[in-house]
Design an enzyme around this catalytic site. Structure first.
Site, PDB file in Angstrom:
ATOM      1  N   ASN A 167     -19.683  -2.902  13.474  1.00 35.85           N
ATOM      2  CA  ASN A 167     -19.485  -3.185  12.050  1.00 35.85           C
ATOM      3  C   ASN A 167     -20.541  -2.553  11.149  1.00 35.85           C
ATOM      4  OD1 ASN A 167     -17.685  -4.386  10.286  1.00 35.85           O
ATOM      5  ND2 ASN A 167     -17.881  -6.404  11.206  1.00 35.85           N
ATOM      6  N   ASP A 256     -11.872  -7.405  11.931  1.00 35.26           N
ATOM      7  CA  ASP A 256     -12.178  -8.798  12.257  1.00 35.26           C
ATOM      8  C   ASP A 256     -10.981  -9.466  12.913  1.00 35.26           C
ATOM      9  OD1 ASP A 256     -14.473  -8.199  10.774  1.00 35.26           O
ATOM     10  OD2 ASP A 256     -13.630  -9.075   8.944  1.00 35.26           O
TER      11      ASP A 256
END
Length: 310
Positions: A167, A256
């Protein structure tokens, strides 16, 4: 909890208030907006909960209206928020999604950036099977990186698996600053999620196999390649699952969702191909909305907990 089976996911990281147009319109032209909760780690927990597995989220939020709204929204998605610290000294972060133009963050000095080593030391681990964190926490600065190191240590000592979504967020830190600490974080994990393009930008790993060579010791490495699909490396196993065809409204949050679907399937004992398909399914639901989570959407025809009762 002697004799109980550990099945809970504990996700840790900042969640902010998120403002986005209700329709897929630029902020300058939109008339109606939603105020929601948005954060990589709490999104993952919400997807796990939507699939019938126990999930909790930990962080800090401000003692303000936005913090209370965030807690209410995450709680409403079936996530245990009882561990979250309400911080009277620092505000809840905020970000604005501008369809077609990206995201703008207002998070400097936020409550979550003041996560501290003492916060990690006070967490309970009795039911936790998987800790999920992301590279975003490492980028927040202040005391947050030291907190992240300690919480990974605590999870390992408790016998929990450590899941890391790399991320990388370019607005938070450039590649030159992020590459080494994100690689170090990934190398400490049992499960790693990374985009193929992300791995190339950070570490020069242009293909899924290049990423595997770099992270050869990670027990489960998932390399996502956008609309192409995702590849799982687990020991000597290499499994590819193509992505679903989706009419994309807004892609933010899809990573996610994928991690949440994958981890829910993992907690339920599903095989490799089903874990990847579960990730793709959750990502497809999320990309069909302007929010970070598909509120009101059915989790699946049958949740993992219904098919694999404990």
């Amino acid at each position: 909890m002697t004799g109980s089976v550990k099945r809970m996911l504990l996700a840790i990281g900042e969640t902010m208030a998120m403002v986005a147009p209700i329709a897929a319109e630029p902020v300058e032209q939109a008339e109606l907006f939603r105020v929601d909760a948005g954060g990589a780690e709490s999104n993952v927990a919400a997807h796990v909960a939507a699939l019938g597995l126990p999930a909790a989220w930990f962080s800090r939020v401000g003692d303000d209206a936005l913090g209370r709204r965030v807690l209410g929204r995450v709680r409403a998605r079936g996530v245990d928020v009882s561990r979250v610290i309400v911080d009277a000294a620092h505000p809840t972060g905020l970000y604005v999604k501008d369809p077609g133009n990206g995201v703008t963050y207002y998070r400097a000095g936020s409550a979550a950036s003041h996560l501290a080593v003492t916060d990690a030391d006070e967490l309970a681990w009795d039911a936790v099977a998987v800790l999920h964190v992301s590279g975003i926490t490492a980028a927040l600065g202040g005391t947050a990186p030291a907190f992240l190191d300690r919480v990974v240590d605590r999870a390992r000592a408790a016998g929990a698996l450590v899941s890391v979504d790399v991320n990388h967020r370019a607005p938070l830190w450039p590649v030159a600053a992020a590459a080494e600490p994100l690689l170090a974080l990934a190398c400490r994990a049992d499960i790693v999620f990374v985009g193929r393009d992300e791995a190339e930008a950070l570490w020069g790993a242009a293909t899924a196999d290049d990423a595997r060579a770099l992270l050869a010791a990670v027990p489960q490495l998932v390399v996502k390649d956008g609309a192409v699909g995702a590849t799982l490396f687990a020991g000597d196993e290499r499994v590819f699952e193509p992505a679903l065809v989706v009419d994309v409204v807004e892609p933010v949050g899809a990573g996610d969702a994928f991690a949440g679907g994958y981890l829910a399937a993992l907690l339920a004992g599903a095989p490799a191909s089903e874990r990847l398909r579960s990730g793709h399914s959750r990502a497809a639901l999320t990309m069909a909305t302007t929010g970070d989570f598909p509120d009101g959407a059915a989790a699946t025809p049958a949740s993992f907990s219904e098919r694999n009762p404990s």
